[in-house]
Design a protein around this motif. Structure first.
Motif, PDB file in Angstrom:
ATOM      1  N   PRO A  13     -11.502   5.534  -2.366  1.00 39.26           N
ATOM      2  CA  PRO A  13     -10.970   5.797  -3.703  1.00 39.26           C
ATOM      3  C   PRO A  13      -9.574   6.420  -3.629  1.00 39.26           C
ATOM      4  CG  PRO A  13     -13.268   6.464  -3.580  1.00 39.26           C
ATOM      5  CD  PRO A  13     -12.865   6.094  -2.187  1.00 39.26           C
ATOM      6  N   ALA A  14      -8.714   6.017  -4.554  1.00 41.04           N
ATOM      7  CA  ALA A  14      -7.342   6.535  -4.661  1.00 41.04           C
ATOM      8  C   ALA A  14      -6.504   6.243  -3.421  1.00 41.04           C
ATOM      9  CB  ALA A  14      -7.350   8.036  -4.960  1.00 41.04           C
ATOM     10  N   SER A  15      -6.795   5.136  -2.758  1.00 42.03           N
ATOM     11  CA  SER A  15      -5.967   4.706  -1.631  1.00 42.03           C
ATOM     12  C   SER A  15      -5.497   3.280  -1.905  1.00 42.03           C
ATOM     13  CB  SER A  15      -6.742   4.760  -0.313  1.00 42.03           C
ATOM     14  OG  SER A  15      -7.714   3.721  -0.255  1.00 42.03           O
ATOM     15  N   GLY A  16      -4.617   2.778  -1.024  1.00 40.96           N
ATOM     16  CA  GLY A  16      -4.146   1.423  -1.251  1.00 40.96           C
ATOM     17  C   GLY A  16      -3.425   0.863  -0.053  1.00 40.96           C
ATOM     18  N   MET A  17      -2.924  -0.351  -0.217  1.00 42.34           N
ATOM     19  CA  MET A  17      -2.204  -1.036   0.853  1.00 42.34           C
ATOM     20  C   MET A  17      -1.074  -1.846   0.241  1.00 42.34           C
ATOM     21  SD  MET A  17      -5.196  -3.790   1.800  1.00 42.34           S
ATOM     22  CE  MET A  17      -4.226  -4.663   3.017  1.00 42.34           C
ATOM     23  N   ARG A  18       0.003  -1.959   1.006  1.00 43.68           N
ATOM     24  CA  ARG A  18       1.191  -2.626   0.499  1.00 43.68           C
ATOM     25  C   ARG A  18       1.923  -3.297   1.666  1.00 43.68           C
ATOM     26  NH1 ARG A  18       4.720  -1.333  -3.901  1.00 43.68           N
ATOM     27  NH2 ARG A  18       3.489   0.552  -4.262  1.00 43.68           N
ATOM     28  N   GLY A  19       2.383  -4.540   1.452  1.00 42.30           N
ATOM     29  CA  GLY A  19       3.294  -5.182   2.392  1.00 42.30           C
ATOM     30  C   GLY A  19       2.664  -5.622   3.694  1.00 42.30           C
TER      31      GLY A  19
END
Length: 258
Positions: A13-19
């Protein structure tokens, strides 16, 4: 061969990924049509996750937003190719956004060409089995029990269903779709169920290809709701425009059937 196994990347929760770009090198063209099954590439395990500017190649399943309740999920710029399901939402998730998801079978079918990345697991020359597999098996967006879902400017070329509105645990999805493009889809939209809030679709392009059994829009016996489609452009070569097996109601305002 264990699609129910642990996802490759799990987002807390409240994490993410980019690129990032994720490729499955053992998913070689010689496997088709017997594609080995994998777990989801990305799985959210709670609320407030983000997936931004992420590419998928030769993934069996893409993004899991249905095993856990994933309120306020934010998916923007997810691109590429999968074999079975690109994004699936459920578990009563609320307030999610899926924007500018751009998927096309050519990312895999012509991936050996330098302009598509020179990927060694793509075919060289003949590539029709890649398209045939996705025409028969891929669901681009599969929406189950969720509410307040916003779909904005998403596009697919080459899928069995562009969007599948699912009957899910006695409920279904509700929200709004703006500017959806569903190209090269035997059944562009499948209405199987909707949530109490309904799901209006505005400015949709539905392009259906295939034999005489296919239609721009289908509904199944589990569909009993009402949905309105505004400014819908339907073209291609289906056997029929609508294949309605449900008791629900489809309302069109400013529709073009070519």
């Amino acid at each position: 061969n264990n699609p129910a196994g642990t996802a490759f990347i799990r987002l807390s929760p409240a994490s993410g990924m980019r690129g990032l770009t994720i490729n499955y090198p053992e998913q070689v063209y010689a496997n088709l049509p017997n594609v080995p099954a994998y777990p989801y590439a990305i799985q959210a395990t709670g609320s407030d996750v983000y997936i931004v500017n992420v590419g998928l190649r030769a993934a069996y399943n893409g993004v899991d937003l249905f095993t856990s309740k994933c309120d306020n999920h934010y998916v923007a710029g997810l691109t590429g190719h999968v074999f079975r399901t690109a994004i699936k939402v459920g578990s009563g998730s609320t307030g999610g956004l899926i924007a500018n998801a751009q998927f096309n079978t050519i990312v895999y079918a012509a991936g050996a060409e330098s302009k598509w990345g020179s990927w060694p697991n793509s075919p060289v020359g003949e590539n029709t089995r890649a398209y045939d597999y996705n025409f028969n098996n891929l669901d681009f967006l599969a929406l189950g029990n969720c509410s307040g879902e916003v779909l904005y400017n998403n596009f697919i070329y080459g899928a069995r269903h562009g969007i599948a509105f699912l009957q899910d645990g006695g409920s279904g999805p509700s929200g709004i779709s703006l500017g959806t493009g569903l190209d090269g889809t035997p059944n562009a939209i499948s209405f199987q169920g909707l949530g109490a809030g309904g799901f209006d679709l505005i400015n949709s392009q539905l392009v259906t290809v295939g034999d005489t059994t296919y239609a721009y829009i289908e509904s199944t016996p589990t569909f009993t709701s009402t949905v309105t489609l505004f400014n819908t452009d339907c073209w291609g070569n289906p056997g029929k425009s609508l294949d309605l097996g449900g008791a629900g109601t489809l309302r069109f305002q400013s529709a073009n059937f070519h």
